[in-house]
Motif scaffolding. Structure first.
Motif, PDB file in Angstrom:
ATOM      1  N   LEU A  37       0.831  -1.207   0.000  1.00 56.91           N
ATOM      2  CA  LEU A  37       0.000   0.000   0.000  1.00 56.91           C
ATOM      3  C   LEU A  37       0.868   1.261   0.000  1.00 56.91           C
ATOM      4  O   LEU A  37       0.565   2.228  -0.699  1.00 56.91           O
ATOM      5  N   ALA A  38       1.940   1.248   0.760  1.00 55.10           N
ATOM      6  CA  ALA A  38       2.848   2.402   0.779  1.00 55.10           C
ATOM      7  C   ALA A  38       3.446   2.640  -0.604  1.00 55.10           C
ATOM      8  O   ALA A  38       3.650   3.786  -1.008  1.00 55.10           O
ATOM      9  N   MET A  39       3.708   1.564  -1.327  1.00 59.05           N
ATOM     10  CA  MET A  39       4.262   1.707  -2.681  1.00 59.05           C
ATOM     11  C   MET A  39       3.286   2.425  -3.604  1.00 59.05           C
ATOM     12  O   MET A  39       3.716   3.087  -4.552  1.00 59.05           O
ATOM     13  N   MET A  40       1.991   2.310  -3.319  1.00 59.65           N
ATOM     14  CA  MET A  40       1.020   3.042  -4.123  1.00 59.65           C
ATOM     15  C   MET A  40       1.268   4.550  -4.033  1.00 59.65           C
ATOM     16  O   MET A  40       1.092   5.283  -4.998  1.00 59.65           O
ATOM     17  N   PHE A  41       1.708   5.018  -2.874  1.00 61.61           N
ATOM     18  CA  PHE A  41       1.984   6.441  -2.693  1.00 61.61           C
ATOM     19  C   PHE A  41       3.384   6.820  -3.175  1.00 61.61           C
ATOM     20  O   PHE A  41       3.676   8.000  -3.339  1.00 61.61           O
ATOM     21  N   VAL A  42       4.230   5.829  -3.383  1.00 65.71           N
ATOM     22  CA  VAL A  42       5.589   6.079  -3.872  1.00 65.71           C
ATOM     23  C   VAL A  42       5.605   6.143  -5.400  1.00 65.71           C
ATOM     24  O   VAL A  42       6.252   7.008  -5.985  1.00 65.71           O
ATOM     25  N   PHE A  43       4.884   5.212  -6.031  1.00 67.85           N
ATOM     26  CA  PHE A  43       4.860   5.160  -7.495  1.00 67.85           C
ATOM     27  C   PHE A  43       4.220   6.402  -8.089  1.00 67.85           C
ATOM     28  O   PHE A  43       3.298   6.983  -7.515  1.00 67.85           O
TER      29      PHE A  43
END
Length: 147
Positions: A37-43
């Motif tokens: 889920l955090a990667m969704m905000f990183v990408f």
């Protein structure tokens, strides 16, 4: 790999009335989902963001393969962040002697397998398993400027 532990869980339940392994598996599901889920905000690109979100949702419901193999292992640091968060949550569960009465679905619904008297520390562990990997992945990902 996790199917190997089912026999151990069943034996623990039969001999001691509960298993301490199943609650830790749930923490792993939550932690890997939080990292995805955090990667969704990183990408930055929509396709990767969509993959991260759907992978996180499936992990929160007990199916971690999309999060692990589709997102977290690809970039390595989300997977490691998930392991760190899960380990810390597992320590909290062990200190609190949390046990499950049965094996069942992992992820958020996993609390249904846990004895109700342990729900307090279990939900505390779930919070740790969510917050720690999410924060580590988000901060490291933004600093690294992934994708």
């Amino acid at each position: 790999m996790h199917h190997t532990f089912l026999a151990v869980d069943v034996q623990l339940i039969a001999n001691t009335g509960g298993t301490f392994l199943w609650p830790m598996l749930v923490m792993s599901n939550i932690a890997q989902g939080a990292a995805a889920l955090a990667m969704m905000f990183v990408f930055k690109d929509q396709k990767s963001r969509g993959l991260s979100l759907t992978s996180a949702v499936s992990a929160f419901l007990g199916v971690t393969e999309p999060a692990i193999f589709g997102v977290n292992l690809r970039y390595r640091y989300p997977f490691i962040s998930g392991m760190i968060g899960s380990a810390i949550a597992g320590v909290v569960l062990m200190i609190s002697h949390v046990k499950a009465a049965s094996i069942g679905v992992g992820g958020i619904p996993g609390f249904l397998s846990v004895f109700p008297k342990y729900w307090g520390p279990f939900f505390g562990g779930m919070a740790i398993a969510f917050i720690v990997p999410f924060v580590i992945t988000f901060i490291y990902g933004k600093a690294r400027k992934t994708n």
